[in-house]
Design an enzyme around this catalytic site. Structure first.
Site, PDB file in Angstrom:
ATOM      1  N   TYR A  55       0.821  -1.218   0.000  1.00  0.00           N
ATOM      2  CA  TYR A  55       0.000   0.000   0.000  1.00  0.00           C
ATOM      3  C   TYR A  55       0.855   1.267   0.000  1.00  0.00           C
ATOM      4  O   TYR A  55       0.340   2.358  -0.238  1.00  0.00           O
ATOM      5  CB  TYR A  55      -0.960   0.047   1.209  1.00  0.00           C
ATOM      6  CG  TYR A  55      -1.870  -1.144   1.373  1.00  0.00           C
ATOM      7  CD1 TYR A  55      -2.060  -2.073   0.342  1.00  0.00           C
ATOM      8  CD2 TYR A  55      -2.549  -1.371   2.561  1.00  0.00           C
ATOM      9  CE1 TYR A  55      -2.876  -3.177   0.510  1.00  0.00           C
ATOM     10  CE2 TYR A  55      -3.375  -2.471   2.733  1.00  0.00           C
ATOM     11  CZ  TYR A  55      -3.525  -3.376   1.704  1.00  0.00           C
ATOM     12  OH  TYR A  55      -4.332  -4.466   1.881  1.00  0.00           O
ATOM     13  N   LEU A 194     -17.085  -4.408   2.376  1.00  0.00           N
ATOM     14  CA  LEU A 194     -18.162  -3.623   1.744  1.00  0.00           C
ATOM     15  C   LEU A 194     -18.049  -3.734   0.222  1.00  0.00           C
ATOM     16  O   LEU A 194     -18.605  -2.910  -0.521  1.00  0.00           O
ATOM     17  CB  LEU A 194     -18.067  -2.155   2.201  1.00  0.00           C
ATOM     18  CG  LEU A 194     -18.078  -1.962   3.723  1.00  0.00           C
ATOM     19  CD1 LEU A 194     -17.755  -0.516   4.102  1.00  0.00           C
ATOM     20  CD2 LEU A 194     -19.444  -2.379   4.303  1.00  0.00           C
ATOM     21  N   ASN A 244     -19.146   2.845  11.102  1.00  0.00           N
ATOM     22  CA  ASN A 244     -18.685   1.470  10.878  1.00  0.00           C
ATOM     23  C   ASN A 244     -18.263   0.763  12.157  1.00  0.00           C
ATOM     24  O   ASN A 244     -18.132  -0.460  12.175  1.00  0.00           O
ATOM     25  CB  ASN A 244     -17.522   1.461   9.871  1.00  0.00           C
ATOM     26  CG  ASN A 244     -17.967   1.876   8.476  1.00  0.00           C
ATOM     27  OD1 ASN A 244     -19.154   1.940   8.191  1.00  0.00           O
ATOM     28  ND2 ASN A 244     -17.010   2.157   7.601  1.00  0.00           N
TER      29      ASN A 244
HETATM   30  N1  LIG Z   1      -5.131  -8.878   1.831  1.00  0.00           N
HETATM   31  C1  LIG Z   1      -5.578  -8.358   0.710  1.00  0.00           C
HETATM   32  O1  LIG Z   1      -5.213  -8.798  -0.388  1.00  0.00           O
HETATM   33  C2  LIG Z   1      -6.551  -7.222   0.770  1.00  0.00           C
HETATM   34  C3  LIG Z   1      -7.222  -6.812  -0.392  1.00  0.00           C
HETATM   35  C4  LIG Z   1      -8.125  -5.751  -0.294  1.00  0.00           C
HETATM   36  C5  LIG Z   1      -8.343  -5.138   0.946  1.00  0.00           C
HETATM   37  N2  LIG Z   1      -7.654  -5.544   2.045  1.00  0.00           N
HETATM   38  C6  LIG Z   1      -7.851  -4.893   3.377  1.00  0.00           C
HETATM   39  O2  LIG Z   1      -9.251  -4.787   3.640  1.00  0.00           O
HETATM   40  C7  LIG Z   1      -9.565  -3.418   3.918  1.00  0.00           C
HETATM   41  C8  LIG Z   1     -10.997  -3.086   3.531  1.00  0.00           C
HETATM   42  O3  LIG Z   1     -11.231  -3.342   2.155  1.00  0.00           O
HETATM   43  P1  LIG Z   1     -11.279  -2.190   1.027  1.00  0.00           P
HETATM   44  O4  LIG Z   1     -10.547  -1.003   1.480  1.00  0.00           O
HETATM   45  O5  LIG Z   1     -10.849  -2.859  -0.228  1.00  0.00           O
HETATM   46  O6  LIG Z   1     -12.800  -1.853   0.826  1.00  0.00           O
HETATM   47  P2  LIG Z   1     -14.115  -1.793   1.753  1.00  0.00           P
HETATM   48  O7  LIG Z   1     -13.745  -1.538   3.164  1.00  0.00           O
HETATM   49  O8  LIG Z   1     -14.920  -2.989   1.409  1.00  0.00           O
HETATM   50  O9  LIG Z   1     -14.861  -0.530   1.129  1.00  0.00           O
HETATM   51  C9  LIG Z   1     -14.307   0.758   1.166  1.00  0.00           C
HETATM   52  C10 LIG Z   1     -15.210   1.687   0.386  1.00  0.00           C
HETATM   53  O10 LIG Z   1     -16.479   1.818   1.048  1.00  0.00           O
HETATM   54  C11 LIG Z   1     -16.725   3.212   1.330  1.00  0.00           C
HETATM   55  N3  LIG Z   1     -17.340   3.275   2.664  1.00  0.00           N
HETATM   56  C12 LIG Z   1     -16.814   2.840   3.834  1.00  0.00           C
HETATM   57  N4  LIG Z   1     -17.668   2.986   4.840  1.00  0.00           N
HETATM   58  C13 LIG Z   1     -18.779   3.553   4.311  1.00  0.00           C
HETATM   59  C14 LIG Z   1     -20.030   3.956   4.860  1.00  0.00           C
HETATM   60  N5  LIG Z   1     -20.298   3.796   6.159  1.00  0.00           N
HETATM   61  N6  LIG Z   1     -20.946   4.515   4.011  1.00  0.00           N
HETATM   62  C15 LIG Z   1     -20.671   4.683   2.705  1.00  0.00           C
HETATM   63  N7  LIG Z   1     -19.505   4.316   2.118  1.00  0.00           N
HETATM   64  C16 LIG Z   1     -18.568   3.745   2.918  1.00  0.00           C
HETATM   65  C17 LIG Z   1     -15.378   3.888   1.304  1.00  0.00           C
HETATM   66  O11 LIG Z   1     -15.521   5.233   0.879  1.00  0.00           O
HETATM   67  P3  LIG Z   1     -14.987   6.466   1.799  1.00  0.00           P
HETATM   68  O12 LIG Z   1     -13.529   6.234   2.046  1.00  0.00           O
HETATM   69  O13 LIG Z   1     -15.254   7.662   0.927  1.00  0.00           O
HETATM   70  O14 LIG Z   1     -15.813   6.468   3.046  1.00  0.00           O
HETATM   71  C18 LIG Z   1     -14.643   3.078   0.239  1.00  0.00           C
HETATM   72  O15 LIG Z   1     -14.989   3.540  -1.054  1.00  0.00           O
HETATM   73  C19 LIG Z   1      -8.494  -2.668   3.097  1.00  0.00           C
HETATM   74  O16 LIG Z   1      -8.435  -1.297   3.406  1.00  0.00           O
HETATM   75  C20 LIG Z   1      -7.277  -3.477   3.414  1.00  0.00           C
HETATM   76  O17 LIG Z   1      -6.796  -3.133   4.713  1.00  0.00           O
HETATM   77  C21 LIG Z   1      -6.765  -6.585   1.975  1.00  0.00           C
END
Ligand SMILES: NC(=O)c1ccc[n+]([C@@H]2O[C@H](COP(=O)([O-])OP(=O)(O)OC[C@H]3O[C@@H](n4cnc5c(N)ncnc54)[C@H](OP(=O)(O)O)[C@@H]3O)[C@@H](O)[C@H]2O)c1
Length: 280
Positions: A55, A194, A244
């Site tokens: 990242y 999400l 959240n």
């Molecule tokens: N190990 C791996 O390969 C891997 C892969 C992917 C992710 N991850 C980990 O998992 C974590 C979470 O997954 P992710 O970041 O991919 O996506 P996510 O948490 O599933 O979704 C994030 C998205 O949802 C929006 N959001 C969050 N809370 C919200 C709410 N209450 N209302 C409306 N929109 C909301 C955010 O926008 P805003 O920021 O504008 O609120 C952002 O666009 C990552 O940050 C990372 O640490 C790991």
């Protein structure tokens, strides 16, 4: 620092360590914005941070932790070994850089991707076991390991990872792999809970959210923690960060849980571990 200190349950890992079940994800938080965003998350009450060498934002995470004034023992920081550092010397050097960025301690260190199409996953796991023995890395686990990858570690007579961090959300429930992890004593961390924001606007989730008087985000995160998984949603907005966190004061019925699981259609939000081989 003034915080609301929400009560977040812990999950006991197989090595005896307790991890906060809900944390804060930092994927796609730009490096130049990370200290600010993570500081907001800590102020909102998050005590578990998930970052990765991939990242490019570990320094920002480390700076936010240092600036918070919080006792380091009250925080859980996870990071991940990047794909180009699977060999012994490169792995150790990358870990030392992460330790430097993150203030000298890693609570949980994961192999980010198995790269099993090119490598024997047992080799990188041996590197991780050595790193845990020699450096201030408390727990080690894997990410994106498939059942076949986990079976290979067992067949090689190696230790069992405490965690497998895998994609899991209503559109990609990943239940077979979750069950395999449970049978092996491996805790599941659900990434992109999400579905990277694609759950918003789903009419079935919106209807359910109205039914329980919660937001779509809270309903989906509640489904994840009620399934027993560890989770770390990402948000750059302080109001959404707080929203959240508020998923431990209500429950979904069995029927509501099943209706969310029924949204599964096999759509991934991220890469398939059987073919992802990016090495930066
Ligand atoms: N190990 C791996 O390969 C891997 C892969 C992917 C992710 N991850 C980990 O998992 C974590 C979470 O997954 P992710 O970041 O991919 O996506 P996510 O948490 O599933 O979704 C994030 C998205 O949802 C929006 N959001 C969050 N809370 C919200 C709410 N209450 N209302 C409306 N929109 C909301 C955010 O926008 P805003 O920021 O504008 O609120 C952002 O666009 C990552 O940050 C990372 O640490 C790991």
């Amino acid at each position: 620092m003034s915080t609301t200190e929400p009560q977040i349950p812990t999950i006991l890992l197989d090595d005896g360590r307790a991890i906060p079940q809900l944390g804060f994800g930092t994927f796609q938080v730009p490096p130049e914005d990370t200290e600010r965003v993570v500081s907001l998350a800590l102020e909102a009450g998050y005590r578990h941070l998930d970052t990765a060498q991939m990242y490019g934002n570990e320094e920002g995470v480390g700076r936010a932790v240092a600036a918070s004034g919080l006792d380091r023992a009250d925080l859980w920081v996870t990071t991940k070994l990047n794909n180009q550092f699977h060999e012994r010397d490169a792995g150790r050097e990358a870990t030392e850089r992460s330790l430097e960025a993150l203030g000298g301690r890693i609570d949980l260190y994961l192999v980010h991707w198995p790269l099993a199409m090119h490598e024997d996953v047992a080799r990188v796991w041996e590197v991780m076991e050595e790193i845990r023995a020699d450096l201030p890395v408390d727990s080690v686990g894997v990410s994106n390991f498939t059942d076949a990858n986990l079976a290979r570690l067992a067949e090689a007579g190696l230790s069992t990872p405490v965690v497998d961090q895998i994609e899991s959300n209503p559109y990609f429930v990943n239940d077979e792999l979750r069950e395999s992890c449970a049978a092996r004593g491996i805790a599941v961390e659900a990434w992109s809970p999400l579905a990277q924001g694609t759950v918003f606007g789903d009419p079935q989730l919106e209807a359910l959210a109205r039914q329980v008087d919660r937001s779509v985000s809270q309903v989906v995160l509640r489904w994840t923690v009620q399934r027993g998984d560890i989770v770390f949603p990402k948000s750059s907005d302080p109001t959404r960060m707080r929203e959240n966190l508020e998923v431990f004061d209500f429950e979904l019925t069995e029927e509501q849980m099943a209706s969310i699981s029924s949204l599964h259609n096999g759509t991934r939000s991220g890469p398939d571990p059987d073919s992802f081989d990016w090495r930066g």
